[in-house]
Design an enzyme around this catalytic site. Sequence first.
Site, PDB file in Angstrom:
ATOM      1  N   HIS A  54       9.088  22.002 -26.133  1.00  0.00           N
ATOM      2  CA  HIS A  54       8.085  21.092 -25.532  1.00  0.00           C
ATOM      3  C   HIS A  54       7.634  20.319 -26.495  1.00  0.00           C
ATOM      4  O   HIS A  54       7.299  19.031 -26.473  1.00  0.00           O
ATOM      5  CB  HIS A  54       7.009  21.662 -24.926  1.00  0.00           C
ATOM      6  CG  HIS A  54       7.242  21.987 -23.459  1.00  0.00           C
ATOM      7  ND1 HIS A  54       6.275  22.705 -22.455  1.00  0.00           N
ATOM      8  CD2 HIS A  54       8.248  21.928 -22.500  1.00  0.00           C
ATOM      9  CE1 HIS A  54       6.508  22.821 -21.449  1.00  0.00           C
ATOM     10  NE2 HIS A  54       7.924  22.374 -21.290  1.00  0.00           N
ATOM     11  N   GLN A  64      -4.447  17.006 -17.906  1.00  0.00           N
ATOM     12  CA  GLN A  64      -4.008  16.520 -19.143  1.00  0.00           C
ATOM     13  C   GLN A  64      -2.965  15.250 -19.139  1.00  0.00           C
ATOM     14  O   GLN A  64      -2.869  14.466 -20.273  1.00  0.00           O
ATOM     15  CB  GLN A  64      -3.014  17.819 -19.799  1.00  0.00           C
ATOM     16  CG  GLN A  64      -3.670  18.782 -20.245  1.00  0.00           C
ATOM     17  CD  GLN A  64      -3.044  20.028 -20.752  1.00  0.00           C
ATOM     18  OE1 GLN A  64      -1.734  20.208 -20.249  1.00  0.00           O
ATOM     19  NE2 GLN A  64      -3.374  20.780 -21.614  1.00  0.00           N
ATOM     20  N   HIS A  99       1.625  26.532 -27.843  1.00  0.00           N
ATOM     21  CA  HIS A  99       1.202  25.524 -26.437  1.00  0.00           C
ATOM     22  C   HIS A  99       0.123  24.804 -26.975  1.00  0.00           C
ATOM     23  O   HIS A  99       0.079  23.452 -26.660  1.00  0.00           O
ATOM     24  CB  HIS A  99       0.633  26.620 -25.429  1.00  0.00           C
ATOM     25  CG  HIS A  99       1.564  27.598 -25.086  1.00  0.00           C
ATOM     26  ND1 HIS A  99       3.029  27.185 -24.345  1.00  0.00           N
ATOM     27  CD2 HIS A  99       1.776  29.180 -25.264  1.00  0.00           C
ATOM     28  CE1 HIS A  99       3.635  28.483 -24.363  1.00  0.00           C
ATOM     29  NE2 HIS A  99       3.099  29.350 -24.659  1.00  0.00           N
ATOM     30  N   LEU A 100      -0.803  25.048 -27.749  1.00  0.00           N
ATOM     31  CA  LEU A 100      -1.945  24.411 -28.344  1.00  0.00           C
ATOM     32  C   LEU A 100      -1.239  23.098 -29.090  1.00  0.00           C
ATOM     33  O   LEU A 100      -1.597  22.050 -29.206  1.00  0.00           O
ATOM     34  CB  LEU A 100      -3.021  24.967 -29.010  1.00  0.00           C
ATOM     35  CG  LEU A 100      -4.233  24.225 -29.450  1.00  0.00           C
ATOM     36  CD1 LEU A 100      -4.948  23.698 -28.181  1.00  0.00           C
ATOM     37  CD2 LEU A 100      -5.366  25.272 -29.910  1.00  0.00           C
ATOM     38  N   ALA A 101      -0.348  23.345 -29.874  1.00  0.00           N
ATOM     39  CA  ALA A 101       0.348  22.425 -30.920  1.00  0.00           C
ATOM     40  C   ALA A 101       0.963  21.294 -29.826  1.00  0.00           C
ATOM     41  O   ALA A 101       0.715  20.035 -30.088  1.00  0.00           O
ATOM     42  CB  ALA A 101       1.502  23.098 -31.882  1.00  0.00           C
ATOM     43  N   ASP A 102       1.698  21.692 -28.891  1.00  0.00           N
ATOM     44  CA  ASP A 102       2.257  20.786 -27.984  1.00  0.00           C
ATOM     45  C   ASP A 102       1.265  19.709 -27.298  1.00  0.00           C
ATOM     46  O   ASP A 102       1.500  18.433 -27.111  1.00  0.00           O
ATOM     47  CB  ASP A 102       3.169  21.352 -26.922  1.00  0.00           C
ATOM     48  CG  ASP A 102       3.452  20.483 -25.715  1.00  0.00           C
ATOM     49  OD1 ASP A 102       3.958  19.614 -26.038  1.00  0.00           O
ATOM     50  OD2 ASP A 102       3.328  21.044 -24.506  1.00  0.00           O
ATOM     51  N   GLN A 103       0.194  20.344 -27.147  1.00  0.00           N
ATOM     52  CA  GLN A 103      -0.896  19.681 -26.375  1.00  0.00           C
ATOM     53  C   GLN A 103      -2.038  18.905 -27.190  1.00  0.00           C
ATOM     54  O   GLN A 103      -2.474  17.974 -26.700  1.00  0.00           O
ATOM     55  CB  GLN A 103      -1.570  20.413 -25.340  1.00  0.00           C
ATOM     56  CG  GLN A 103      -0.971  21.014 -24.119  1.00  0.00           C
ATOM     57  CD  GLN A 103      -0.948  22.411 -23.663  1.00  0.00           C
ATOM     58  OE1 GLN A 103      -2.103  22.762 -24.101  1.00  0.00           O
ATOM     59  NE2 GLN A 103      -0.045  22.926 -22.909  1.00  0.00           N
TER      60      GLN A 103
END
EC number: 6.5.1.4
Length: 341
Positions: free
Chosen positions: A308, A102, A283-287
């Site tokens: 995060h 990432q 988690h997907l939002a952050d990434q």
Amino acid sequence: MNKDFIELDGAIGGGQILRSALSLSMLTGKPFRIHNIRAKRSRPGLLRQHLTAVTAAAQISSADAEGTQIGSQSLSFAPGAIRGGDYEFAIGTAGSCSLVVQTLLPALLHADQPSRVRISGGTHNPLAPPFEFLERAWLPLLKRMGAQVEIELLRHGFAPAGGGALVMQVTPSALRPLHLETPGPIHSQQATALVADVPGHVAERELARVGKRLKWPEQALKGIWLDKQIGPGNVLLLEIACGEVTELFSSIGQSGVRAERVADQAVDQARQWLHSGAAVDEHLADQLLLPLAMAGGGSFSTTHMSEHLSSNIQVIRQFLNVEIVCTQANERILRVELRQG
């Protein structure tokens, strides 16, 4: 190259600030200094997976980097041009391969030629996305945005031994904005328990717990017994595919933690997202935030403002002229929109 260093405080957000800063620095050519790296963690400073991300980023961008030692709490990074090619990076422990992926992928999408990157270390770690999250949740959305990237798991690697490996192939490509407002109807769901050199009843108990709590049918519950030589290791994966999004929730089995508790950790994450009505979980939002910033726009709804997500927004604003607006739609949904500044 711009020699005015961006100053960052690494005390908030853990290694996420460092990884985002490395990606953004390579993309923009702007150098940065970061202090207090992971200062609030039980083991402050750079761990091996963070150091691998730094040295890998320095190699693909011909950067000058100082403070590149295990335990270092300060780092400076001044990038040059991003160069594609054939790379191999070894974390040397069970440090997360996914987090290195990432860090590097945003820059390699802007390289001068295609790249092939092999990374060895941990592929299924506590506190890091497992390989399947990259493959089934994160990368499909980036591909919808225009990214040309393929990833393959070569060998599983569990903590603490590591020994896993993956390979990523990247063709330079521009990203388009993406809008994810609702998840859409669920069209498939699958629970998978991976075990290596762990008693078979562990997988059976994890899956039974998932079936009971989520009311999933037996055909949606699958155990996979891996080669004992790569163990001991255990991970539970819950994959939920919707019209717009595939989410993947995971929990890593650890010594002394009952199988039912491992299952509960993944189920609790999944249920929070399912009950929220948000397009993506925290988690997907952050990434997704950094790829959307690279694309110059986009939006999504998520469950809440995580630490995060908040720290990532702050870092992106320091490197890019992008407007990020967060609006609380209701008590369960936060809407995030990115626009060119």
